[in-house]
Design an enzyme around this catalytic site. Structure first.
Site, mmCIF file in Angstrom:
data_model
loop_
_atom_site.group_PDB
_atom_site.id
_atom_site.type_symbol
_atom_site.label_atom_id
_atom_site.label_comp_id
_atom_site.label_asym_id
_atom_site.label_seq_id
_atom_site.Cartn_x
_atom_site.Cartn_y
_atom_site.Cartn_z
ATOM 1 C CB CYS A 137 -0.924 -0.029 1.214
ATOM 2 S SG CYS A 137 -1.970 1.434 1.360
ATOM 3 C CB CYS A 140 -0.561 2.455 3.997
ATOM 4 S SG CYS A 140 -2.145 1.881 3.394
ATOM 5 C CG ASP A 141 3.252 1.170 4.523
ATOM 6 O OD1 ASP A 141 2.807 1.729 5.535
ATOM 7 O OD2 ASP A 141 3.074 -0.033 4.263
HETATM 8 C C1 LIG Z 1 0.118 -4.092 5.261
HETATM 9 C C2 LIG Z 1 -0.997 -3.073 5.266
HETATM 10 C C3 LIG Z 1 -0.760 -1.803 5.758
HETATM 11 C C4 LIG Z 1 -1.780 -0.867 5.771
HETATM 12 N N1 LIG Z 1 -1.537 0.365 6.284
HETATM 13 C C5 LIG Z 1 -2.538 1.273 6.345
HETATM 14 C C6 LIG Z 1 -2.303 2.566 6.923
HETATM 15 O O1 LIG Z 1 -1.192 2.884 7.342
HETATM 16 N N2 LIG Z 1 -3.356 3.421 6.951
HETATM 17 C C7 LIG Z 1 -4.588 3.090 6.478
HETATM 18 O O2 LIG Z 1 -5.516 3.902 6.569
HETATM 19 N N3 LIG Z 1 -4.831 1.890 5.920
HETATM 20 C C8 LIG Z 1 -3.830 0.976 5.849
HETATM 21 N N4 LIG Z 1 -4.068 -0.242 5.273
HETATM 22 C C9 LIG Z 1 -5.385 -0.504 4.683
HETATM 23 C C10 LIG Z 1 -6.397 -0.819 5.800
HETATM 24 O O3 LIG Z 1 -5.873 -1.818 6.636
HETATM 25 C C11 LIG Z 1 -7.716 -1.294 5.192
HETATM 26 O O4 LIG Z 1 -8.198 -0.307 4.302
HETATM 27 C C12 LIG Z 1 -8.762 -1.521 6.280
HETATM 28 O O5 LIG Z 1 -8.295 -2.445 7.242
HETATM 29 C C13 LIG Z 1 -10.072 -2.042 5.700
HETATM 30 O O6 LIG Z 1 -10.946 -2.251 6.755
HETATM 31 P P1 LIG Z 1 -12.192 -3.227 6.639
HETATM 32 O O7 LIG Z 1 -12.851 -3.163 7.974
HETATM 33 O O8 LIG Z 1 -12.991 -2.902 5.460
HETATM 34 O O9 LIG Z 1 -11.614 -4.674 6.370
HETATM 35 P P2 LIG Z 1 -10.420 -5.540 6.958
HETATM 36 O O10 LIG Z 1 -9.483 -4.739 7.779
HETATM 37 O O11 LIG Z 1 -9.903 -6.282 5.785
HETATM 38 O O12 LIG Z 1 -11.173 -6.561 7.928
HETATM 39 C C14 LIG Z 1 -11.990 -7.565 7.420
HETATM 40 C C15 LIG Z 1 -12.533 -8.368 8.577
HETATM 41 O O13 LIG Z 1 -13.502 -9.297 8.077
HETATM 42 C C16 LIG Z 1 -13.318 -10.524 8.742
HETATM 43 N N5 LIG Z 1 -13.926 -11.571 7.909
HETATM 44 C C17 LIG Z 1 -13.655 -11.894 6.615
HETATM 45 N N6 LIG Z 1 -14.421 -12.945 6.237
HETATM 46 C C18 LIG Z 1 -15.176 -13.276 7.310
HETATM 47 C C19 LIG Z 1 -16.148 -14.287 7.564
HETATM 48 N N7 LIG Z 1 -16.492 -15.174 6.635
HETATM 49 N N8 LIG Z 1 -16.725 -14.349 8.801
HETATM 50 C C20 LIG Z 1 -16.404 -13.453 9.745
HETATM 51 N N9 LIG Z 1 -15.495 -12.469 9.567
HETATM 52 C C21 LIG Z 1 -14.882 -12.407 8.376
HETATM 53 C C22 LIG Z 1 -11.815 -10.643 8.932
HETATM 54 O O14 LIG Z 1 -11.509 -11.575 9.960
HETATM 55 C C23 LIG Z 1 -11.498 -9.206 9.322
HETATM 56 O O15 LIG Z 1 -11.694 -9.046 10.704
HETATM 57 C C24 LIG Z 1 -3.074 -1.206 5.248
HETATM 58 C C25 LIG Z 1 -3.300 -2.484 4.755
HETATM 59 C C26 LIG Z 1 -2.286 -3.423 4.759
HETATM 60 C C27 LIG Z 1 -2.557 -4.806 4.236
#
Ligand SMILES: Cc1cc2nc3c(=O)[nH]c(=O)nc-3n(C[C@H](O)[C@H](O)[C@H](O)COP(=O)(O)OP(=O)(O)OC[C@H]3O[C@@H](n4cnc5c(N)ncnc54)[C@H](O)[C@@H]3O)c2cc1C
Length: 324
Positions: A137, A140-141
């Site tokens: 990302c 992000c980084d």
């Molecule tokens: C390495 C890395 C670094 C990042 N750094 C940043 C940063 O510095 N700043 C920033 O703003 N963003 C950053 N991001 C992006 C950010 O993490 C994501 O945009 C954000 O986490 C998305 O949130 P979300 O809640 O949509 O989904 P996610 O964080 O992807 O969470 C999805 C959730 O759904 C759950 N889930 C999936 N399938 C099921 C199921 N069948 N049953 C029950 N639960 C399920 C998973 O267990 C998880 O808890 C980074 C991403 C990565 C990979």
């Protein structure tokens, strides 16, 4: 096997799911969050987070997610250590989901916050150097690589966008692609080729990411030429793997509308899916922004819309009863 009933069933425990839970709990909807295999979501696999509002100093991704979970629980959310394996949403509300544990979850509304996962190459060193030079990302980084030498791996829109974004921080960006032409839209390609900060390495794959995670992190990439088979190295401080994301939408295939990449389709500007009472928020419906703060924002929207949806149903029921 137990049955759990709630006014708001949330699948997923990333920033979107926890934010929906905080708003839902404060609207007295007694939400249940089913956490899935990655409690806390994607931010639990990163280290420094510098762009989430409210913190002057760099914070840690796992710590931020612990705070969100604690806040959601404090205001009345029930957390379930379970993973949803099937859903029944065409007959609702209420909507039904079954967990890996065998438990049944019944939600008067359903908030889908299952997120997405960055795709990785699977090359040696990639995981060990994650957060130590290897990232998926740039938004992000990228900031951590100011004035440094970086590479982006990929050939689609995401890769070109990441390379262009990185030129805000670095004058030395190399795009590495395994073919001799890009899949990205022409307009993006034009911007890429015009940039004097980006050079392109064609027909190259990354064989390994090299460096010591405990001492300075990534130092160089080992590459193979897909045409000649020759091996070479590229010294870099940061490498951004940009070969796409996979939204976690397997559960909803044939049940909810998705785009070609599997992202859930919502009514523009809202978290509403085509099924009244089912909402989608965060990365699972957003292939554009993919940030913790945007996920949290759409999580809030989903909870507010879910509360309004139930209030409207309740009002209609009362009106019908009064008319009898
Ligand atoms: C390495 C890395 C670094 C990042 N750094 C940043 C940063 O510095 N700043 C920033 O703003 N963003 C950053 N991001 C992006 C950010 O993490 C994501 O945009 C954000 O986490 C998305 O949130 P979300 O809640 O949509 O989904 P996610 O964080 O992807 O969470 C999805 C959730 O759904 C759950 N889930 C999936 N399938 C099921 C199921 N069948 N049953 C029950 N639960 C399920 C998973 O267990 C998880 O808890 C980074 C991403 C990565 C990979």
């Amino acid at each position: 096997m137990a049955t759990h009933h709630t006014k708001m069933l949330i699948i997923g425990s990333g920033p979107a799911g926890f934010s929906a839970a905080i708003y839902g709990a404060r609207a007295l909807m007694e939400p249940i969050v089913v956490q899935g295999l990655q409690p806390g979501g994607q931010l639990t696999i990163t280290t420094d987070v510098e762009n989430y509002p409210g913190f002057k100093d760099v914070i840690q991704g796992p710590w931020l997610m612990e705070q969100m979970q604690a806040q959601a629980e404090h205001v009345g959310t029930r957390m379930m250590w379970d993973t949803i394996v099937s859903v029944e949403i065409d007959k609702g509300p209420p909507f039904r989901a079954i967990g890996d544990s065998g438990d049944e979850y019944i939600g008067d509304t359903l908030v889908i916050a299952t997120g997405a996962q960055a795709k990785w190459l699977g090359a040696p060193g990639e995981q060990q150097l994650g957060g130590k030079g290897v990232s998926a990302c740039a938004t992000c980084d990228g900031f951590f690589y100011r004035g440094k030498k970086v590479a982006v791996i990929g050939g689609g829109n995401t890769a070109v966008e990441e390379a262009l974004y990185l030129t805000n921080h670095s004058d030395d960006v190399t795009l590495i692609h395994r073919r001799d032409e890009l899949r990205a839209e022409k307009i993006l390609q034009e911007r890429l080729f015009k940039s004097n900060k980006i050079s392109t390495l064609w027909n190259k794959t990354v064989v390994s990411f090299e460096g010591d995670p405990a001492d300075g992190g990534l130092t160089h990439l080992v590459l193979t030429d897909t045409v000649t088979g020759e091996t070479s190295t590229l010294e870099v401080d940061g490498a951004f793997v940009a070969i796409g994301h996979a939204p976690a939408t397997e559960l909803f295939k044939g049940k909810l509308e998705m785009d070609d990449s599997g992202y859930l389709i919502v009514e523009p500007g809202t978290p509403k899916t085509a099924i009244p009472g089912v909402f989608a928020c965060g990365d699972v419906m957003d292939h554009t922004y993919r940030q913790a703060v945007t996920a949290a924002g759409t999580g809030c929207m989903a909870a507010l819309d879910a509360e309004r949806f139930l209030a409207t149903l309740e009002f209609a029921k009362q009106e019908a009863e009064a008319a009898e």
